[in-house]
Scaffold this motif. Structure first.
Motif, mmCIF file in Angstrom:
data_model
loop_
_atom_site.group_PDB
_atom_site.id
_atom_site.type_symbol
_atom_site.label_atom_id
_atom_site.label_comp_id
_atom_site.label_asym_id
_atom_site.label_seq_id
_atom_site.Cartn_x
_atom_site.Cartn_y
_atom_site.Cartn_z
ATOM 1 N N UNK A 178 0.736 -0.985 0.059
ATOM 2 C CA UNK A 178 -0.285 -0.116 -0.019
ATOM 3 C C UNK A 178 0.796 1.281 0.010
ATOM 4 N N UNK A 179 1.949 1.282 0.799
ATOM 5 C CA UNK A 179 2.884 2.231 0.856
ATOM 6 C C UNK A 179 3.524 2.679 -0.437
ATOM 7 N N UNK A 180 3.807 1.415 -1.248
ATOM 8 C CA UNK A 180 4.720 1.636 -2.325
ATOM 9 C C UNK A 180 3.588 1.952 -3.480
ATOM 10 N N UNK A 181 2.342 1.611 -3.343
ATOM 11 C CA UNK A 181 1.408 2.091 -4.546
ATOM 12 C C UNK A 181 0.988 3.588 -4.360
ATOM 13 N N UNK A 182 0.966 3.867 -3.035
ATOM 14 C CA UNK A 182 0.740 5.385 -2.785
ATOM 15 C C UNK A 182 1.798 6.385 -3.465
ATOM 16 N N UNK A 183 3.026 5.961 -3.514
ATOM 17 C CA UNK A 183 3.930 6.560 -4.240
ATOM 18 C C UNK A 183 3.774 6.408 -5.766
ATOM 19 N N UNK A 184 3.928 5.090 -6.021
ATOM 20 C CA UNK A 184 3.830 4.608 -7.656
ATOM 21 C C UNK A 184 2.901 5.170 -8.389
ATOM 22 N N UNK A 185 1.593 5.037 -7.799
ATOM 23 C CA UNK A 185 0.326 5.422 -8.368
ATOM 24 C C UNK A 185 -0.138 6.951 -8.290
ATOM 25 N N UNK A 186 0.125 7.336 -7.125
ATOM 26 C CA UNK A 186 -0.569 8.777 -6.638
ATOM 27 C C UNK A 186 0.449 9.903 -6.785
ATOM 28 N N UNK A 187 1.619 9.532 -6.735
ATOM 29 C CA UNK A 187 2.540 10.670 -6.547
ATOM 30 C C UNK A 187 3.570 10.797 -7.678
ATOM 31 N N UNK A 228 3.038 17.445 -1.983
ATOM 32 C CA UNK A 228 2.707 17.241 -0.690
ATOM 33 C C UNK A 228 1.421 16.698 -0.015
ATOM 34 N N UNK A 229 0.571 16.377 -0.970
ATOM 35 C CA UNK A 229 -0.751 15.767 -0.962
ATOM 36 C C UNK A 229 -0.292 14.094 -0.364
ATOM 37 N N UNK A 230 0.666 13.564 -1.253
ATOM 38 C CA UNK A 230 0.978 12.243 -0.885
ATOM 39 C C UNK A 230 1.956 12.082 0.028
ATOM 40 N N UNK A 231 3.061 12.745 0.158
ATOM 41 C CA UNK A 231 3.554 12.680 1.352
ATOM 42 C C UNK A 231 3.227 12.831 2.762
ATOM 43 N N UNK A 232 2.205 13.815 2.696
ATOM 44 C CA UNK A 232 1.486 14.322 3.869
ATOM 45 C C UNK A 232 0.580 12.805 4.327
ATOM 46 N N UNK A 233 -0.179 12.319 3.606
ATOM 47 C CA UNK A 233 -0.568 11.054 3.806
ATOM 48 C C UNK A 233 0.333 9.862 4.240
ATOM 49 N N UNK A 234 1.464 9.940 3.662
ATOM 50 C CA UNK A 234 2.546 8.894 4.306
ATOM 51 C C UNK A 234 2.921 9.217 5.519
ATOM 52 N N UNK A 235 3.300 10.349 5.731
ATOM 53 C CA UNK A 235 3.738 10.805 7.198
ATOM 54 C C UNK A 235 2.394 10.325 8.202
ATOM 55 N N UNK A 285 7.791 19.539 6.473
ATOM 56 C CA UNK A 285 6.478 19.092 6.718
ATOM 57 C C UNK A 285 6.334 17.501 6.984
ATOM 58 N N UNK A 286 7.387 16.709 6.728
ATOM 59 C CA UNK A 286 7.365 15.355 6.725
ATOM 60 C C UNK A 286 8.489 14.887 7.667
ATOM 61 N N UNK A 287 8.694 15.236 9.035
ATOM 62 C CA UNK A 287 9.799 15.020 9.842
ATOM 63 C C UNK A 287 10.111 13.527 10.122
ATOM 64 N N UNK A 288 9.142 12.651 10.178
ATOM 65 C CA UNK A 288 9.322 11.273 10.287
ATOM 66 C C UNK A 288 9.781 10.510 9.049
ATOM 67 N N UNK A 289 9.198 10.881 7.846
ATOM 68 C CA UNK A 289 9.649 10.249 6.534
ATOM 69 C C UNK A 289 11.155 10.805 6.524
#
Length: 216
Positions: free
Chosen positions: A97-106, A138-145, A185-189
């Protein structure tokens, strides 16, 4: 020996290079310049072996495979000694799921094809184009954060050793830097990416270490 058709700054190719390095697999690197002369990926010779006209492309003997996540799945099945995906179904599903958020959405929304269409067909200017890119990053990395808020993030996104999620995260962070995203905006990532980027496999796969790397 494996052969990888790659472009030094391609996020998708970068993912595969990390996976190959994590598994300790030797391969022949064949560069495909995505910009020179209108893009070598469009040349008849390359299209003959990869009709999609994209990178990466992995060749293993008489077998060829495109699309980075498909390649990651293949590498894990073909060379299972250093798995990139957990055997536990829920852990594996969450990593995919994490991979697809990047591969498909960002990543597709700052790819050369869509960006060229914005500029050449729709007449979007440079400022608007950059706004577009940063919006989707921003939309994608905010969700992953938020997605990793419950993770310890000591060694990898999920688990104790780098896997598929890490193969996707680090290239996306590299691209986000290129496009001037506000990574604070994404300190953990970013903390996780910094640790991963110091590992030998990630250093070896970095765009600047590739034979076709260019300054600037």
């Amino acid at each position: 020996m494996l052969t990888l058709y790659s472009y030094w700054r391609s996020s998708a190719s970068y993912r595969v290079r990390i996976a190959l390095a994590l598994k300790g697999l030797d391969y022949e690197y064949r560069p495909v310049h995505l910009v020179k002369d209108g893009g070598e990926q469009h040349a008849a010779g390359y299209r003959a072996i990869n009709p999609e006209g994209r990178v990466p492309l992995l060749i293993d003997g008489d077998f060829k495979l495109g699309q980075s996540l498909a390649i990651l799945r293949y590498l894990d099945a073909r060379f299972p000694e250093r798995p990139l995906v957990s055997a536990e179904p829920r852990e594996a599903a969450r990593a995919w799921q994490f991979c697809e958020a990047i591969n498909a959405d960002i990543q597709p929304l700052h790819n050369l094809g869509p960006l060229g269409y914005l500029s050449k067909t729709l007449g979007v200017d440079e400022r608007q184009r950059e706004t577009w890119i940063r919006h989707w990053i921003d939309r994608g990395l905010s969700a992953l954060e938020a997605e990793v808020a419950d993770q310890p993030l000591e060694s990898a996104v999920f688990g104790d050793s780098p896997g598929i999620a890490d193969c996707c995260l680090v290239p996306q962070v590299y691209a986000a830097r290129r496009f001037g995203a506000d990574l604070a905006r994404y300190p953990r990532l970013m903390a996780l990416a910094a640790r991963l980027e110091s590992l030998p496999a990630f250093i070896a796969a970095h765009p600047d270490q590739q034979p076709d790397a260019q300054p600037g």
